[in-house]
Design a protein around this motif. Structure first.
Motif, PDB file in Angstrom:
ATOM      1  N   GLN A 124     -75.221  14.659 -42.729  1.00  0.00           N
ATOM      2  CA  GLN A 124     -74.677  15.893 -43.275  1.00  0.00           C
ATOM      3  C   GLN A 124     -75.728  16.812 -43.889  1.00  0.00           C
ATOM      4  OE1 GLN A 124     -71.746  14.026 -45.855  1.00  0.00           O
ATOM      5  NE2 GLN A 124     -70.091  14.454 -44.391  1.00  0.00           N
ATOM      6  N   ASP A 183     -69.040  15.827 -37.771  1.00  0.00           N
ATOM      7  CA  ASP A 183     -67.731  15.393 -38.269  1.00  0.00           C
ATOM      8  C   ASP A 183     -67.234  14.187 -37.479  1.00  0.00           C
ATOM      9  OD1 ASP A 183     -67.764  17.471 -40.077  1.00  0.00           O
ATOM     10  OD2 ASP A 183     -66.511  18.797 -38.853  1.00  0.00           O
ATOM     11  N   ASP A 209     -72.105  20.885 -36.202  1.00  0.00           N
ATOM     12  CA  ASP A 209     -71.167  20.417 -37.228  1.00  0.00           C
ATOM     13  C   ASP A 209     -69.991  19.642 -36.629  1.00  0.00           C
ATOM     14  OD1 ASP A 209     -72.725  21.527 -39.180  1.00  0.00           O
ATOM     15  OD2 ASP A 209     -71.549  23.373 -39.367  1.00  0.00           O
ATOM     16  N   TRP A 210     -69.469  20.088 -35.468  1.00  0.00           N
ATOM     17  CA  TRP A 210     -68.313  19.391 -34.902  1.00  0.00           C
ATOM     18  C   TRP A 210     -68.657  17.949 -34.550  1.00  0.00           C
ATOM     19  CZ3 TRP A 210     -68.602  17.078 -30.172  1.00  0.00           C
ATOM     20  CH2 TRP A 210     -69.557  17.531 -29.281  1.00  0.00           C
ATOM     21  N   CYS A 257     -69.282  11.088 -38.600  1.00  0.00           N
ATOM     22  CA  CYS A 257     -68.911  10.619 -39.938  1.00  0.00           C
ATOM     23  C   CYS A 257     -67.590   9.860 -39.898  1.00  0.00           C
ATOM     24  CB  CYS A 257     -68.833  11.796 -40.907  1.00  0.00           C
ATOM     25  SG  CYS A 257     -70.456  12.533 -41.300  1.00  0.00           S
ATOM     26  N   SER A 258     -66.675  10.312 -39.058  1.00  0.00           N
ATOM     27  CA  SER A 258     -65.398   9.610 -38.909  1.00  0.00           C
ATOM     28  C   SER A 258     -65.609   8.197 -38.364  1.00  0.00           C
ATOM     29  CB  SER A 258     -64.482  10.407 -37.977  1.00  0.00           C
ATOM     30  OG  SER A 258     -63.288   9.700 -37.727  1.00  0.00           O
TER      31      SER A 258
END
Length: 442
Positions: free
Chosen positions: A392, A339, A335-336, A342-343
């Motif tokens: 995601q 993220d 997940d990290w 996605c940024s």
């Protein structure tokens, strides 16, 4: 049978499509889930004298019965996932139904017997005659690339496995069996191995010219490393056809593509892309990147290059997500890191939107005859958002993710051991940074 009878799980593939692998094995389509290929048999074209008999192998008959009952199949899982997420542009089922549901196809479907037997209307051909390929793509294998053969021998030895005994070159001699279908084909898809290298490619084009079927759609997935075939100029051959679509298998620039598609030369690919743009402007030419763990972080940089160099011209983003091998699927990432990715993509989308505003404010369209869809890069946003949504998706358990990432880490280092000249830590520094943190967090 009326059109209303067809369920949203229905697909025309087993009535209209012939898809043959280099070893002669057939599958319903190229979208078929690689994870179930060993569990379901659809016959080998080398075992049949006639394509119609092949297409009435038990595997195809069972598939037709399922579709006519409104049922899906485990092999259709890739399309099921895309449909469930409203990604129609990535769903092979939606593409095939939209393209090939003709009057004659409907007649073939309606005449299907209770046991699934049909007289197929073969109008879409995807024949991989061989595994001849000059590249060693990291998401591929010897079955589709002869260049993997030597490394496969080394990997077997490194892993202490029984000696790999398969021959370097795999070939399916089935041209005579498909030749009768060329006159009425509506679409032919050439893919790898590297399609421009195997001799049946030009043989098929010559036959299409001979039978005056030059208005069909001819699609390619090609690595664009060469535009010659035994001294024949491929571009000159393409000029005989009305509808040539070339999806260039380019996943990044410089070191990224030269590692992911080992033996590739970025400058040669770039020059060949520009050569087609100049000499065959009627062709629909676009990058068709395969997105996996190795290039998902750097892909926005490549997409920016494409926009700035007019390699997209406002067209949609044509993507292939790696579903197999599973250890390169971007959905297994922690997940990290998701993220973080996605940024990066959101910032890239902002860059495109700012660029669009600048186009409009500069009077790029003084007569007001264009809409946003025509601004270079505009339609890339939709595809980039699809990547964010895909990243995601949560389809693997924590245990599966860890096991698959460990598997990929080991694979990267095995590749480095057997070919130290190709060091992933040097070519893909972002991957080294990822694994440095990932392994530390574990």
């Amino acid at each position: 049978m009326s059109n209303s009878t067809y369920d949203n799980k229905f697909c025309v593939a087993p009535w209209v499509h012939l898809h043959v692998h280099p070893n002669g094995n057939t599958l319903p389509c190229c979208y078929w889930d690689g994870g179930v290929q060993d569990d379901y048999n659809f016959g080998n074209i080398n075992d049949y004298d006639d394509v119609e008999d092949l297409m009435n192998h038990k595997g195809y008959k069972d598939l037709r019965k399922k579709f006519l009952k409104g049922e899906s199949h485990p092999g259709c899982s890739v399309c099921d996932r895309h449909d469930a997420s409203d990604r129609d542009g990535l769903s092979g089922r939606q593409i095939l139904n939209k393209t090939f549901f003709t009057k004659k196809t409907k007649e073939s479907i309606d005449a299907t017997k209770e046991d699934g037997t049909a007289i197929p209307n073969i109008i879409y051909l995807d024949i991989r005659f061989g595994n001849i390929c000059n590249l060693k793509c990291r998401m591929c294998s010897h079955g589709l690339s002869s260049s993997w053969h030597e490394d496969t021998l080394k990997l077997y030895e490194l892993r202490g496995m029984n000696k790999y005994s398969n021959k370097k070159f795999i070939h399916s001699d089935c041209f005579d069996k498909i030749e009768p279908y060329l006159e009425h084909a509506q679409e032919i898809y050439f893919a790898g191995g590297e399609p421009l290298l195997y001799p049946e490619h030009t043989k098929m084009l010559d036959k299409l010219i001979e039978v005056n079927n030059t208005s069909l759609k001819i699609r390619y997935n090609t690595n664009l490393t060469s535009l010659k075939s035994k001294k024949r100029d491929i571009i000159e051959l393409w000029k005989n056809f009305d509808d040539i679509q070339i999806a260039a298998s380019i996943d990044g620039t410089d070191d990224t593509i030269e590692y992911i598609r080992t033996n590739a030369d970025w400058k040669t690919i770039k020059d060949n892309y520009e050569k087609i743009k100049k000499e065959l402007p009627t062709a629909q030419l676009y990058p068709s990147p395969t997105l996996g763990i190795m290039n998902v972080e750097t892909f926005p940089e490549f997409n920016k290059y494409c926009i700035e160099n007019e390699w997209v011209l406002g067209d949609s983003l044509y993507l292939n997500f790696i579903n197999w091998p599973k250890n390169q699927d971007i959905r297994i990432l922690p997940d990290w890191y998701k993220d973080h990715l996605c940024s990066i993509y959101e910032k890239h989308i902002q860059w495109i939107e700012i660029r669009m505003d600048q186009y409009l404010q500069s009077g790029w369209d003084p007569r007001g005859i264009y809409d946003n869809n025509d601004i270079p890069g505009y339609r890339q946003v939709e595809g980039l958002q699809t990547i964010i949504d895909y990243i995601q998706e949560d389809v693997y358990s924590s245990e599966e993710k860890k096991e698959l990432l460990d598997s990929f880490w080991n694979e990267l280092n095995e590749w480095k051991t057997i070919s130290p000249e190709n060091d992933w830590m040097t070519s893909l520094p972002h991957m080294k940074q990822f694994f440095d943190r990932h392994l530390f967090d574990i």
